[in-house]
Enzyme design. Structure first.
Site, PDB file in Angstrom:
ATOM      1  N   GLU A  25      -8.330  -3.721  14.133  1.00 42.64           N
ATOM      2  CA  GLU A  25      -9.247  -4.172  13.076  1.00 42.64           C
ATOM      3  C   GLU A  25      -9.504  -5.664  13.256  1.00 42.64           C
ATOM      4  OE1 GLU A  25      -8.085  -3.194   9.048  1.00 42.64           O
ATOM      5  OE2 GLU A  25      -9.823  -4.237   8.210  1.00 42.64           O
ATOM      6  N   ASN A 170     -14.383   3.798   5.388  1.00 40.13           N
ATOM      7  CA  ASN A 170     -12.937   3.581   5.321  1.00 40.13           C
ATOM      8  C   ASN A 170     -12.479   3.502   3.875  1.00 40.13           C
ATOM      9  OD1 ASN A 170     -10.250   2.600   6.504  1.00 40.13           O
ATOM     10  ND2 ASN A 170     -10.755   0.925   5.091  1.00 40.13           N
ATOM     11  N   GLU A 171     -11.468   4.267   3.524  1.00 39.13           N
ATOM     12  CA  GLU A 171     -10.806   4.171   2.201  1.00 39.13           C
ATOM     13  C   GLU A 171     -11.804   3.940   1.064  1.00 39.13           C
ATOM     14  OE1 GLU A 171      -7.505   1.368   2.340  1.00 39.13           O
ATOM     15  OE2 GLU A 171      -6.341   2.755   3.569  1.00 39.13           O
ATOM     16  N   GLU A 290      -4.364   5.960   9.690  1.00 35.16           N
ATOM     17  CA  GLU A 290      -3.550   4.764   9.406  1.00 35.16           C
ATOM     18  C   GLU A 290      -2.190   5.242   8.931  1.00 35.16           C
ATOM     19  OE1 GLU A 290      -5.128   1.641   6.881  1.00 35.16           O
ATOM     20  OE2 GLU A 290      -7.145   1.933   7.685  1.00 35.16           O
ATOM     21  N   GLN A 349      -1.169  -1.426  12.835  1.00 35.87           N
ATOM     22  CA  GLN A 349      -2.268  -1.593  13.761  1.00 35.87           C
ATOM     23  C   GLN A 349      -1.672  -1.853  15.139  1.00 35.87           C
ATOM     24  OE1 GLN A 349      -5.185  -4.340  12.126  1.00 35.87           O
ATOM     25  NE2 GLN A 349      -5.416  -3.117  10.271  1.00 35.87           N
TER      26      GLN A 349
HETATM   27  O1  KHP Z   1      -2.134   1.109  -1.229  1.00 37.02           O
HETATM   28  N1  KHP Z   1      -2.720  -0.002  -1.131  1.00 37.02           N
HETATM   29  O2  KHP Z   1      -2.618  -0.873  -2.014  1.00 37.02           O
HETATM   30  C1  KHP Z   1      -3.503  -0.263   0.004  1.00 37.02           C
HETATM   31  C2  KHP Z   1      -4.211  -1.449   0.068  1.00 37.02           C
HETATM   32  C3  KHP Z   1      -4.987  -1.717   1.193  1.00 37.02           C
HETATM   33  C4  KHP Z   1      -5.041  -0.816   2.216  1.00 37.02           C
HETATM   34  O3  KHP Z   1      -5.856  -1.136   3.261  1.00 37.02           O
HETATM   35  C5  KHP Z   1      -5.819  -0.419   4.462  1.00 37.02           C
HETATM   36  O4  KHP Z   1      -4.806  -0.965   5.262  1.00 37.02           O
HETATM   37  C6  KHP Z   1      -5.351  -2.056   5.957  1.00 37.02           C
HETATM   38  C7  KHP Z   1      -4.401  -2.476   7.040  1.00 37.02           C
HETATM   39  O5  KHP Z   1      -4.238  -1.507   8.049  1.00 37.02           O
HETATM   40  C8  KHP Z   1      -6.693  -1.513   6.379  1.00 37.02           C
HETATM   41  O6  KHP Z   1      -7.655  -2.497   6.622  1.00 37.02           O
HETATM   42  C9  KHP Z   1      -7.109  -0.691   5.208  1.00 37.02           C
HETATM   43  O7  KHP Z   1      -7.838   0.465   5.606  1.00 37.02           O
HETATM   44  C10 KHP Z   1      -4.329   0.357   2.153  1.00 37.02           C
HETATM   45  C11 KHP Z   1      -3.551   0.647   1.036  1.00 37.02           C
END
Ligand code: KHP
Length: 499
Positions: A25, A170-171, A290, A349
């Site tokens: 990323e 994403n998410e 992830e 990552q």
């Molecule tokens: O559970 N949470 O609070 C949470 C917060 C951010 C989060 O981000 C994910 O993780 C980040 C790092 O891999 C990636 O950029 C994103 O897709 C994933 C989970």
């Protein structure tokens, strides 16, 4: 006393090699001073660090997901193609970092090609939508004679890249996501975008966003609603999960892979419920794109609300302990044990950001503790995953209830009979395991292990460099009975054969 029973005919099916993927990323130092650093002594003519690429090869990553993560949800990919000197820096709102756009789609895809690693691209469904997604797909995979494919060719790349794997955002369930949507909004957009993308290239595999974690309030309902819109369009639903040791609760942390298995079963059930309603013969598989140990609650919270930063700031550079490596090994076993459902996995990552590989700008690159179980599983888990039966005691945990004290996963190469057996001892005492293979013949040549007590917690580079796999405790064979001994809090990979 634990008994593990294996039979070469009881197979889950082939382990998709794409389960051993990772993730790059534009976040912190994953790209800049991670994979890419033109001034580094090992940099190749393209500006990529050879020392990091060599470690990536040793890690055995089969897939790299790109460019995010949260980053993708405000990314303008067009700003990062074409002559580098004409590209303008971009303010990334996800991580509040100035993105210099020196590495973009072409640089990344050509890096993957040179390294023999399959790219997995994500499109921006946060601030953008169908138009930008189909343009990017045409740019990557289109044949000469249309606008975006011709732009790629004008930028110096004649051959289409043939990117097979595509994430629809994403998410999107996460309130932190730029352009966060509810399940209906996202489901409609994912279906429409996916349909349009298939018109550009019918051969692609599409991933719909599942939940950001099993703890999201919308978990379950999110999967069901999203798939009610895009079941026929997508191939996979994504899963993301991060685990950490909280408040010194070692047992719960050691049970993380059981929570991961439950999560997989629940997502599969949610997807199958939609399939059942539709009387569909199609099965949606899982892209676990992830997963890792991440000290998210205990450390990351302090890293939010950052001022705007430039020059690849140090963000989320978790330093892993030996215990973290054991849990990562156990999670790899869980992925192998779900080979019939999990098609893709990405350790999040690759470099510097919650990563198995760390670097110093202008300096060395090294392996974190978590590197070792990943590299070992990626190297050894080949062929078919077996249905492994484990009879064992329980470990009582505050977060996950009673979990198995010992877990195991196994693969057999159907051509050669080569066996890989991965066994985790979650308890703090040595465990003896009887390996039963009724009606078959097993041989174990020995193995190597990661041990939780090997290095103190999170001691940084020197401790990480001194850390590695150690020889497994000797295997005893008496007649047909094999007896294994497992060190306390360990993950061991045994090799041998099973016929
Ligand atoms: O559970 N949470 O609070 C949470 C917060 C951010 C989060 O981000 C994910 O993780 C980040 C790092 O891999 C990636 O950029 C994103 O897709 C994933 C989970």
């Amino acid at each position: 006393m634990t008994t593990i029973t294996l039979h070469p005919d009881f197979r889950l099916g082939p382990v998709d090699r794409r389960v051993f993927g990772s993730f790059v990323e534009h976040l912190g130092r994953c790209v800049y001073t991670g994979i890419y650093e033109p001034d580094h002594p090992t940099a190749d003519e393209h500006g990529f660090r050879r020392d990091v690429a060599d470690l990536t090869q040793e890690l055995g990553a089969t897939v790299l997901r790109y460019p995010g993560g949260n980053f993708v949800s405000n990314y303008v990919w067009e700003d990062a193609v074409g002559p580098v000197e004409q590209r303008k820096p971009f303010l990334d709102l996800a991580w509040r970092t100035v993105e210099p756009n020196l590495v973009g789609t072409d640089e990344f895809l050509q890096y993957c090609e040179r390294e023999g690693i399959a790219p997995m691209m994500a499109v921006n469904l946060g601030t953008r939508g169908i138009e930008a997604a189909i343009a990017l797909l045409e740019y990557c995979n289109g044949e000469a004679g249309t606008k975006w494919a011709d732009l790629r060719i004008a930028n110096g790349r004649e051959e289409p890249y043939g990117v097979a794997l595509w994430c629809l955002g994403n998410e999107m369930d996460g309130p932190w996501q730029i352009g966060h949507k509810d399940a209906h909004e996202y489901g409609r957009l994912a279906a429409a975008t996916g349909r349009a993308m298939r018109q550009v290239d019918p051969s692609i595999e599409l991933v719909a966003c599942g939940s950001s974690s099993m703890m999201m309030d919308t978990f379950g309902e999110w999967e069901r609603t999203v798939l009610s819109y895009c079941y026929d369009v997508v191939d996979h639903i994504s899963m993301h999960a991060y685990y950490e040791e909280l408040d010194g609760d070692r047992a719960s942390f050691l049970g993380s892979a059981t929570a991961m298995a439950t999560f997989i079963d629940r997502v599969a059930a949610s997807a199958d419920a939609i399939g059942a309603e539709r009387r569909s013969d199609k099965q949606i598989t899982i892209s676990f794109d992830e997963w890792n140990v991440w000290y998210l609650v205990s450390r990351f919270v302090g890293e939010t609300n950052l001022p705007i930063q430039r020059d690849a700031p140090r963000i989320i550079e978790d330093v892993y302990s030996a215990l973290d490596a054991v849990v990562v090994g156990d999670m790899l076993s869980t992925l192998i044990n779900h080979a019939d459902r999990v098609a893709v996995g990405c350790l999040a990552q690759l470099v510097n950001v919650i990563a198995p590989i760390m670097t110093e700008p202008g300096g060395p690159a090294w392996r974190q503790t978590t590197f070792h179980p990943f590299a070992t599983a990626a190297r050894l888990a080949r062929g078919d995953a077996l249905q492994v039966k484990v009879d064992t005691g329980t470990l009582t945990t505050a977060r996950h209830g009673d979990v198995p004290a010992v877990t195991a996963a196994a693969t057999v190469d159907p051509e050669t009979g080569a066996l890989a057996l991965f066994v985790t001892n979650r308890t703090d005492v040595e465990q003896t395991v009887t390996l039963r293979t009724p009606g078959a013949t097993a041989r174990l040549d020995g193995g190597s292990a990661v041990l939780a007590d090997h290095v103190g917690p999170r001691e940084g580079r020197e401790a990480a460099e001194a850390y590695g796999m150690v020889d497994a405790l000797p295997v005893a064979q008496e007649g047909d009975a094999l007896t294994l001994r497992l060190a306390p809090e360990s993950w061991t990979a045994f090799t041998g054969s099973l016929r």
